[in-house]
Enzyme design. Structure first.
Site, PDB file in Angstrom:
ATOM      1  N   GLU A 169       0.383 -11.841  -3.168  1.00 43.51           N
ATOM      2  CA  GLU A 169      -1.075 -12.044  -3.088  1.00 43.51           C
ATOM      3  C   GLU A 169      -1.756 -11.784  -4.435  1.00 43.51           C
ATOM      4  O   GLU A 169      -2.938 -12.041  -4.583  1.00 43.51           O
ATOM      5  CB  GLU A 169      -1.670 -11.168  -1.977  1.00 43.51           C
ATOM      6  CG  GLU A 169      -1.856  -9.686  -2.301  1.00 43.51           C
ATOM      7  CD  GLU A 169      -0.565  -8.866  -2.327  1.00 43.51           C
ATOM      8  OE1 GLU A 169       0.538  -9.438  -2.177  1.00 43.51           O
ATOM      9  OE2 GLU A 169      -0.670  -7.637  -2.533  1.00 43.51           O
ATOM     10  N   GLY A 180       0.866  -1.171   0.000  1.00 49.35           N
ATOM     11  CA  GLY A 180       0.000   0.000   0.000  1.00 49.35           C
ATOM     12  C   GLY A 180       0.899   1.217   0.000  1.00 49.35           C
ATOM     13  O   GLY A 180       1.892   1.260  -0.728  1.00 49.35           O
ATOM     14  N   GLU A 181       0.594   2.154   0.859  1.00 43.36           N
ATOM     15  CA  GLU A 181       1.416   3.361   0.977  1.00 43.36           C
ATOM     16  C   GLU A 181       2.013   3.370   2.388  1.00 43.36           C
ATOM     17  O   GLU A 181       1.291   3.557   3.365  1.00 43.36           O
ATOM     18  CB  GLU A 181       0.517   4.579   0.704  1.00 43.36           C
ATOM     19  CG  GLU A 181       1.213   5.906   0.844  1.00 43.36           C
ATOM     20  CD  GLU A 181       2.488   5.992   0.031  1.00 43.36           C
ATOM     21  OE1 GLU A 181       2.476   5.618  -1.163  1.00 43.36           O
ATOM     22  OE2 GLU A 181       3.514   6.408   0.602  1.00 43.36           O
ATOM     23  N   SER A 182       3.325   3.149   2.436  1.00 47.29           N
ATOM     24  CA  SER A 182       3.933   2.931   3.756  1.00 47.29           C
ATOM     25  C   SER A 182       3.814   4.145   4.674  1.00 47.29           C
ATOM     26  O   SER A 182       3.681   3.993   5.893  1.00 47.29           O
ATOM     27  CB  SER A 182       5.397   2.511   3.606  1.00 47.29           C
ATOM     28  OG  SER A 182       6.133   3.494   2.916  1.00 47.29           O
ATOM     29  N   HIS A 227       4.470  -8.410  -4.511  1.00 51.65           N
ATOM     30  CA  HIS A 227       3.093  -8.683  -4.059  1.00 51.65           C
ATOM     31  C   HIS A 227       2.698 -10.136  -4.342  1.00 51.65           C
ATOM     32  O   HIS A 227       2.052 -10.405  -5.364  1.00 51.65           O
ATOM     33  CB  HIS A 227       2.111  -7.756  -4.801  1.00 51.65           C
ATOM     34  CG  HIS A 227       2.081  -6.360  -4.294  1.00 51.65           C
ATOM     35  ND1 HIS A 227       1.085  -5.876  -3.468  1.00 51.65           N
ATOM     36  CD2 HIS A 227       2.926  -5.332  -4.488  1.00 51.65           C
ATOM     37  CE1 HIS A 227       1.318  -4.613  -3.177  1.00 51.65           C
ATOM     38  NE2 HIS A 227       2.433  -4.250  -3.788  1.00 51.65           N
ATOM     39  N   ILE A 280       5.286  -3.508  -7.624  1.00 52.10           N
ATOM     40  CA  ILE A 280       4.530  -2.266  -7.853  1.00 52.10           C
ATOM     41  C   ILE A 280       5.198  -1.141  -7.055  1.00 52.10           C
ATOM     42  O   ILE A 280       5.173  -1.153  -5.827  1.00 52.10           O
ATOM     43  CB  ILE A 280       3.055  -2.409  -7.416  1.00 52.10           C
ATOM     44  CG1 ILE A 280       2.393  -3.593  -8.145  1.00 52.10           C
ATOM     45  CG2 ILE A 280       2.288  -1.116  -7.690  1.00 52.10           C
ATOM     46  CD1 ILE A 280       1.004  -3.956  -7.624  1.00 52.10           C
ATOM     47  N   ARG A 281       5.806  -0.219  -7.755  1.00 55.41           N
ATOM     48  CA  ARG A 281       6.600   0.842  -7.088  1.00 55.41           C
ATOM     49  C   ARG A 281       7.370   0.239  -5.901  1.00 55.41           C
ATOM     50  O   ARG A 281       7.291   0.724  -4.767  1.00 55.41           O
ATOM     51  CB  ARG A 281       5.702   2.001  -6.637  1.00 55.41           C
ATOM     52  CG  ARG A 281       5.107   2.777  -7.802  1.00 55.41           C
ATOM     53  CD  ARG A 281       4.373   4.021  -7.364  1.00 55.41           C
ATOM     54  NE  ARG A 281       3.375   3.749  -6.335  1.00 55.41           N
ATOM     55  CZ  ARG A 281       2.199   3.162  -6.561  1.00 55.41           C
ATOM     56  NH1 ARG A 281       1.887   2.782  -7.777  1.00 55.41           N
ATOM     57  NH2 ARG A 281       1.355   2.957  -5.586  1.00 55.41           N
ATOM     58  N   ARG A 321      12.871   2.960  -0.855  1.00 51.26           N
ATOM     59  CA  ARG A 321      11.510   2.983  -1.426  1.00 51.26           C
ATOM     60  C   ARG A 321      11.548   3.287  -2.920  1.00 51.26           C
ATOM     61  O   ARG A 321      12.459   3.950  -3.398  1.00 51.26           O
ATOM     62  CB  ARG A 321      10.669   4.067  -0.742  1.00 51.26           C
ATOM     63  CG  ARG A 321      10.413   3.793   0.724  1.00 51.26           C
ATOM     64  CD  ARG A 321       9.608   4.928   1.347  1.00 51.26           C
ATOM     65  NE  ARG A 321       8.319   5.087   0.684  1.00 51.26           N
ATOM     66  CZ  ARG A 321       7.562   6.174   0.799  1.00 51.26           C
ATOM     67  NH1 ARG A 321       7.960   7.204   1.514  1.00 51.26           N
ATOM     68  NH2 ARG A 321       6.394   6.239   0.180  1.00 51.26           N
ATOM     69  N   CYS A 341       6.020  -5.564   0.373  1.00 54.98           N
ATOM     70  CA  CYS A 341       6.153  -4.242  -0.250  1.00 54.98           C
ATOM     71  C   CYS A 341       6.118  -3.129   0.809  1.00 54.98           C
ATOM     72  O   CYS A 341       7.044  -3.028   1.598  1.00 54.98           O
ATOM     73  CB  CYS A 341       5.103  -4.076  -1.339  1.00 54.98           C
ATOM     74  SG  CYS A 341       5.579  -2.848  -2.553  1.00 54.98           S
TER      75      CYS A 341
HETATM   76  N1  GLN Z   1       5.972   2.676  -2.894  1.00 56.85           N
HETATM   77  C1  GLN Z   1       5.146   2.302  -1.796  1.00 56.85           C
HETATM   78  C2  GLN Z   1       5.662   2.861  -0.498  1.00 56.85           C
HETATM   79  O1  GLN Z   1       6.759   3.340  -0.432  1.00 56.85           O
HETATM   80  C3  GLN Z   1       5.058   0.805  -1.681  1.00 56.85           C
HETATM   81  C4  GLN Z   1       4.330   0.267  -2.868  1.00 56.85           C
HETATM   82  C5  GLN Z   1       3.566  -0.979  -2.597  1.00 56.85           C
HETATM   83  O2  GLN Z   1       3.332  -1.374  -1.467  1.00 56.85           O
HETATM   84  N2  GLN Z   1       3.115  -1.567  -3.674  1.00 56.85           N
HETATM   85  O3  GLN Z   1       4.971   2.840   0.484  1.00 56.85           O
END
Ligand code: GLN
Length: 193
Positions: free
Chosen positions: A171, A46-48, A169, A133-134, A105, A78
């Site tokens: 999942e 998600g978004e850390s 990921h 993903i990112r 990150r 992630c």
């Molecule tokens: N780039 C996100 C972060 O720094 C992590 C991306 C993800 O969990 N898919 O939080």
């Protein structure tokens, strides 16, 4: 067996689906009392920065840290891996900070926001279809951390005792082997309940 999935933000629903496919009961963890009933926990992608802030707002940071330090298995994927890391390159954002790794990150470059790659994971026996993903990667580890997978010369999966982390990921595929591996880590910890 009941496994918690931290459900504050991010990809928690897909983890629930995989764990249920593996025959495990799932608890969405949003409050400290939800942790009482689980034998392990997944911190999703998600978004850390958001998840880290919400963990503090919901009173989960201290109790989660205590339980993991007492031996409860945790699996961070992630953003979840970022939140487990002791050091995050060039940011002081909130984190649990319990795994002896330094992560970077969004580390695979802006041009390749997301991609899928076959990653060799020896503990699983062969390759795994990893969706990035990112994604972050692990820049440095302490000697007590084992590298479980590397991709493109970078560490993307590691384990430190009861702590498992991967940059991608798992999942988002139909391959449940990494979740099965985490379930086997929980079964190993018979003394914890
Ligand atoms: N780039 C996100 C972060 O720094 C992590 C991306 C993800 O969990 N898919 O939080």
């Amino acid at each position: 067996m009941k496994i918690g999935v931290l459900a504050l933000q991010g990809a928690f629903l897909d983890h629930k689906k995989v764990l249920e496919r593996c025959g495990v009961e799932v608890v969405h963890v949003r409050l400290p009392e939800h942790l009482e009933e689980v034998q392990g926990i997944i911190i999703p992608g998600g978004e850390s920065t958001t998840i880290g802030k919400l963990m503090i707002d919901f009173g989960l940071k201290g109790i989660l840290t205590e339980k993991i330090e007492a031996g409860m298995p945790v699996f961070g994927t992630c953003a979840g891996m970022i939140l487990l890391a002791k050091n995050i390159y060039e940011t002081d954002q909130p984190r649990l900070g319990i795994m002896d790794i330094t992560v970077k990150r969004n580390a695979f470059g802006r041009q390749v926001d997301s991609f899928e790659a076959m990653v060799n994971i020896p503990v699983l026996g062969n390759v795994f279809p990893a969706v990035f993903i990112r994604a972050p990667y692990i820049m440095e580890i302490e000697p007590n951390v084992s590298i479980l997978a590397e991709f493109d010369g970078k560490i993307v999966m590691a384990r430190q005792g009861n702590i498992l982390a991967c940059a991608f990921h798992p999942e988002l595929t139909n391959d449940d082997r990494i979740h099965q591996y985490f379930i086997s880590m929980i079964k190993e910890v018979r003394s914890y309940s």
